[in-house]
Design a protein around this motif. Structure first.
Motif, short mmCIF file in Angstrom:
data_model
loop_
_atom_site.label_atom_id
_atom_site.label_comp_id
_atom_site.label_asym_id
_atom_site.label_seq_id
_atom_site.Cartn_x
_atom_site.Cartn_y
_atom_site.Cartn_z
N ASP A 72 -71.42 41.89 46.89
CA ASP A 72 -70.55 41.70 45.73
C ASP A 72 -69.40 40.75 46.01
O ASP A 72 -68.54 40.54 45.15
N GLY A 73 -69.37 40.18 47.21
CA GLY A 73 -68.31 39.25 47.56
C GLY A 73 -67.00 39.90 47.95
O GLY A 73 -66.00 39.20 48.18
N GLY A 74 -66.99 41.20 48.08
CA GLY A 74 -65.74 41.91 48.39
C GLY A 74 -65.48 42.12 49.86
O GLY A 74 -64.53 42.82 50.23
N GLY A 75 -66.31 41.55 50.74
CA GLY A 75 -66.10 41.71 52.17
C GLY A 75 -66.97 42.80 52.75
O GLY A 75 -67.66 43.53 52.04
N PRO A 76 -66.96 42.94 54.08
CA PRO A 76 -67.83 43.92 54.75
C PRO A 76 -67.45 45.36 54.41
O PRO A 76 -66.28 45.68 54.16
N TRP A 77 -68.46 46.22 54.44
CA TRP A 77 -68.27 47.65 54.21
C TRP A 77 -68.01 48.39 55.51
O TRP A 77 -67.53 49.51 55.49
N HIS A 78 -68.43 47.81 56.63
CA HIS A 78 -68.40 48.48 57.93
C HIS A 78 -69.31 49.71 57.94
O HIS A 78 -69.01 50.73 58.55
N ALA A 79 -70.42 49.56 57.23
CA ALA A 79 -71.51 50.53 57.25
C ALA A 79 -72.78 49.70 57.43
O ALA A 79 -73.07 48.82 56.61
N ALA A 80 -73.53 49.97 58.50
CA ALA A 80 -74.59 49.06 58.92
C ALA A 80 -75.58 48.75 57.80
O ALA A 80 -75.96 47.59 57.60
N LEU A 82 -75.24 48.62 54.67
CA LEU A 82 -74.70 47.85 53.55
C LEU A 82 -74.25 46.45 53.93
O LEU A 82 -74.03 45.61 53.05
N ASP A 83 -74.11 46.18 55.21
CA ASP A 83 -73.55 44.91 55.64
C ASP A 83 -74.61 43.86 55.98
O ASP A 83 -74.30 42.82 56.57
N ALA A 84 -75.84 44.12 55.62
CA ALA A 84 -76.90 43.12 55.80
C ALA A 84 -77.83 43.23 54.59
O ALA A 84 -78.07 44.33 54.08
N PRO A 85 -78.35 42.10 54.11
CA PRO A 85 -79.29 42.17 52.99
C PRO A 85 -80.47 43.04 53.35
O PRO A 85 -80.94 43.05 54.49
N GLY A 86 -80.95 43.79 52.40
CA GLY A 86 -82.10 44.65 52.68
C GLY A 86 -82.68 45.22 51.41
O GLY A 86 -82.00 45.37 50.39
N GLU A 115 -85.38 55.36 52.30
CA GLU A 115 -86.09 55.43 53.58
C GLU A 115 -85.53 54.40 54.57
O GLU A 115 -85.38 53.23 54.24
N GLY A 116 -85.22 54.88 55.78
CA GLY A 116 -84.79 54.00 56.85
C GLY A 116 -83.33 53.59 56.82
O GLY A 116 -82.85 52.95 57.76
N ALA A 117 -82.59 53.95 55.77
CA ALA A 117 -81.19 53.52 55.67
C ALA A 117 -80.25 54.33 56.55
O ALA A 117 -79.11 53.93 56.78
N GLY A 118 -80.72 55.47 57.06
CA GLY A 118 -79.87 56.32 57.89
C GLY A 118 -79.79 55.87 59.34
O GLY A 118 -79.08 56.48 60.14
N ARG A 206 -61.14 51.21 41.35
CA ARG A 206 -62.17 50.35 40.76
C ARG A 206 -63.50 50.61 41.46
O ARG A 206 -63.59 51.34 42.43
N TRP A 207 -64.54 49.97 40.92
CA TRP A 207 -65.88 50.15 41.47
C TRP A 207 -66.36 48.86 42.12
O TRP A 207 -66.19 47.78 41.57
N ARG A 208 -66.97 48.98 43.30
CA ARG A 208 -67.65 47.88 43.97
C ARG A 208 -69.14 48.19 44.02
O ARG A 208 -69.55 49.27 44.48
N ALA A 209 -69.96 47.27 43.54
CA ALA A 209 -71.41 47.46 43.61
C ALA A 209 -71.90 47.22 45.04
O ALA A 209 -71.47 46.26 45.69
N PHE A 210 -72.78 48.09 45.52
CA PHE A 210 -73.37 47.87 46.85
C PHE A 210 -74.88 47.78 46.82
O PHE A 210 -75.49 47.32 47.78
N ALA A 211 -75.52 48.21 45.74
CA ALA A 211 -76.98 48.15 45.68
C ALA A 211 -77.45 48.30 44.25
O ALA A 211 -76.72 48.76 43.37
N VAL A 212 -78.71 47.91 44.03
CA VAL A 212 -79.39 48.13 42.75
C VAL A 212 -80.56 49.07 43.00
O VAL A 212 -81.38 48.84 43.91
#
Length: 270
Positions: A72-80, A82-86, A115-118, A206-212
């Motif tokens: 979303d252009g808001g910078g890193p989440w520092h959660a593995a 969420l911080d890489a396209p997938g 699946e696999g996000a943990g 506010r809300w930041r989108a992290f996934a669809v």
């Protein structure tokens, strides 16, 4: 049966100590277990046994799905995760919390297993409930009929990197209302997928989108069947529910699972 279940729910607070005593007979009590957690486990065990299904959200539709992480252009989440396209395979259960008759609004549930996000191949579970939009009502469950009629919230906060905030799913409209009962949801999915924007709350509210999230085809599971979603058991590094009511929620999940297992085997459907 419905009247019996309603009476059971209303009586849990009055019978908590008696139920807890029964629970202690099956499992040694620990001094660290909060009294509320012990009562919650016993109460949810009883309700799961009576329903032969999850104590809450007993009827639902389980579907294939996918989750695509977005930037979303808001910078890193520092959660593995969420911080890489997938793009992740997922399973979703859409459900009604109290199992009320179709004509009545109910708390609508959106349970997601990614699946696999943990990390290390482990799944990540999200549990969201129909809620309001304001900074107050996003913490409260809100009964409604239309599954696309408003947001779904985690109700309690998550720790994401070094930040704390709620999670939410916002349905994309562009179609007629979809009733939240399993039959109506199945019909809607025959026509087109259901799409939700997954967001996290910022410190400014506010809300930041992290996934669809895209919900696709129903799976051949009975309405009473569930994957046993558990946000504490299935979290991810840097992305986990906060400590508020954690012990009570864990106990409730455990009690619901055990109650279903204790139901008469000849009539179990899950």
């Amino acid at each position: 049966m419905a009247g019996r279940l309603v009476r059971t729910v209303n009586g849990l607070s009055r019978t908590g100590r008696t139920l807890a005593a029964g629970a202690e007979g099956r499992r040694p009590a620990t001094a660290a277990a909060p009294r509320g957690a012990t009562a919650a486990e016993a109460g949810f065990r009883l309700l799961g046994r009576l329903r032969r299904a999850p104590a809450l959200h007993p009827h639902g539709l389980t579907c294939t799905a996918e989750v695509e992480v977005v930037d979303d252009g808001g910078g890193p989440w520092h959660a593995a995760w969420l911080d890489a396209p997938g793009r992740y395979a997922a399973t979703v259960r859409l459900s009604r919390a109290a199992g009320l008759p179709r004509r009545l609004p109910d708390g609508l549930g959106l349970a997601v297993r990614v699946e696999g996000a943990g990390g290390s191949g482990r799944p990540l579970d999200l549990l969201l409930t129909s809620s309001g939009r304001s900074r107050l009502t996003r913490h409260l469950p809100l009964p409604r009929a239309d599954a696309l009629g408003g947001p779904y919230s985690s109700l309690l906060s998550y720790r994401i990197g070094g930040r704390t905030g709620l999670l939410a799913a916002f349905p994309r409209r562009g179609r007629a209302p979809v009733h939240g009962d399993p039959a109506s949801l199945r019909g809607a999915l025959d026509a087109a997928p259901l799409v939700f924007d997954l967001c996290a709350e910022t410190s400014a509210g506010r809300w930041r989108a992290f996934a669809v999230l895209t919900v696709r085809a129903p799976l051949p599971l009975a309405q009473e069947q569930s994957l046993g979603f558990d946000v504490h058991e299935h979290s991810a590094p840097g992305f986990a529910p906060g400590s508020t009511l954690a012990a009570v929620r864990r106990a409730a999940y455990r009690g619901s699972r055990e109650g279903r297992a204790e139901a008469p085997r000849s009539s179990l459907t899950s």
